[in-house]
Design an enzyme around this catalytic site. Sequence first.
Site, PDB file in Angstrom:
ATOM      1  N   ASP A 202       0.846  -1.191   0.000  1.00  0.00           N
ATOM      2  CA  ASP A 202       0.000   0.000   0.000  1.00  0.00           C
ATOM      3  C   ASP A 202       0.884   1.246   0.000  1.00  0.00           C
ATOM      4  OD1 ASP A 202      -2.751   1.152   0.399  1.00  0.00           O
ATOM      5  OD2 ASP A 202      -1.814   1.921   2.212  1.00  0.00           O
ATOM      6  N   GLU A 271       1.819  -0.287  -4.983  1.00  0.00           N
ATOM      7  CA  GLU A 271       0.872   0.750  -5.399  1.00  0.00           C
ATOM      8  C   GLU A 271       1.612   2.077  -5.444  1.00  0.00           C
ATOM      9  OE1 GLU A 271      -3.358   2.578  -3.810  1.00  0.00           O
ATOM     10  OE2 GLU A 271      -1.700   2.299  -2.414  1.00  0.00           O
TER      11      GLU A 271
END
Length: 542
Positions: A202, A271
Amino acid sequence: MTTNQPWWRGAVIYQVYPRSFFDANNDGIGDLAGVTQKMDYIAKLGVDAIWLSPFFTSPMKDFGYDVSDYCDVDPIFGNLDDFDQLIQAAHERGLKVIIDQVLNHSSDQHPWFIESRQSHDNDKADWYVWADAQDDGTVPNNWLSVFGGPAWHWDSRRRQYYLHNFLDSQPDLNFHNPDVVDALLETVEFWLKLGVDGFRLDTANYYYHDLALRNNPPNEDVVEGSIGIRLDNPYAYQLHLYDKSRPENIAFLQRLRSLLDQYPGTTTVGEVGCDFSLKTMADYTQGDDKLHMCYSFDLLTHDSSMQHIRDTMETIEKGLGDGWPCWSIGNHDVERVATRWGKDQDNIAKSKIYMLMLLSLRGSICLYQGEELALIEAELRFEQLVDPFGIAFWPEFKGRDGCRTPMPWDTRENAGFSQHLSTWLPIPTQHYPLAVSKQEQDQDSCLHAYRDFLTFRKSRMALKVGDIAFLYNDEDRLIFIRRYQDQSCLIAINTSQNEFQYPCQHELAAIELPNSLPAGKIEAGLIVLPAYSVVIADLIEQ
């Protein structure tokens, strides 16, 4: 055809949002046991891996992306035994398991932060990003939170501000402290030892901040809808040079890769959300010593034009070198693609053709649960929202709840997701006709199209790992070639409701596609594409 490609190159990864997949204990919230019970469904799709959104111990202020214990399962999802059973069930079916790692920030209820905020001289005092107020008491600099407002929150005990790039209950960890890095890598290895096959990272470009806390300059080129950021959020008005995507990040990614290399066959997908996302993707995946692959928000915007797709692909290809991309057109943070790109019209046909387009591009692919059913965005009332992002920006932005509603498995009460009286988010009535049980019985359904093409794709290595070269595009059509060793495939895609013909200079042999897929044809040197159709053909090289 021989290949020694690692499994993750060209892999298709199915994102499971556990809260909304299947509720095994009937409390209205999906859980790990529910994922295990539906593992046959996932395997039947024909994907290579699953990505589990966070299931760690958390106060759930941001639904698991605020971690209070990196090495345990939150009770609402089950326990570590449930996770072990999930891993076993996946591996028995040939599926890899990738889990989310939220390393940039923790929950403010994590023991590290609880200790850190106590004083300036405790053992964890500099494990988070603390800074003094300016002389007039205002925040240390102009950095902004993605969730709106300053990225700094005042703590009265320490009499300092702490940095939070997201919610103020998600304080940023201080990666400049080597003890923090060591501790986080230990949590990563905890899951490697339990048998995970990789990590989705993330906010992988947020880890480091500028030590001098320099102000970000204004973004002079901000455009409505660019990289998925809306102009109703002031975050878009800065060029984020100093609060993320810092050069120090590279060394951390190299150390992380060194750890994963001790566990052969594991992988990372990062990401990347930033002003220079495609360049950052290339930087983070080149050289075989950092991340294995990255994905950005460039295909998660409202721009579904084939010109945008081509521009994005060619931009990354020019700078990628030996790096590797991963692409997604939907996830748990954006409006569902059937609504965002399909505009709720011809949903099944459009969902099929966008799937065909995505799965034919060069790179690995992430599919979000429910895309295979052509689910549209759920329309929720304000009082039904639970997403703090949506609540803060209502009504201009309705948040992320609309793409997170529970999976419709059948047409019974609660769509077969749960036997509880109510579910954590309501299930829209429009999803019931798209339930898995209904689509199982319809050979022309979107679900069967996904299964059929994923099976077909496995037989064409050019579609999985081949090079890509574009021949033609307009706003609605895209024609390109994928090549690998002695295999060359032409792919022609029409995403509009109007027929299109293309005079091809190559000698082609059309490949027969399953009946569930909307196929065009080749006639007298013309590629003929009816509405929402595709032609895939072998190139006969001279």
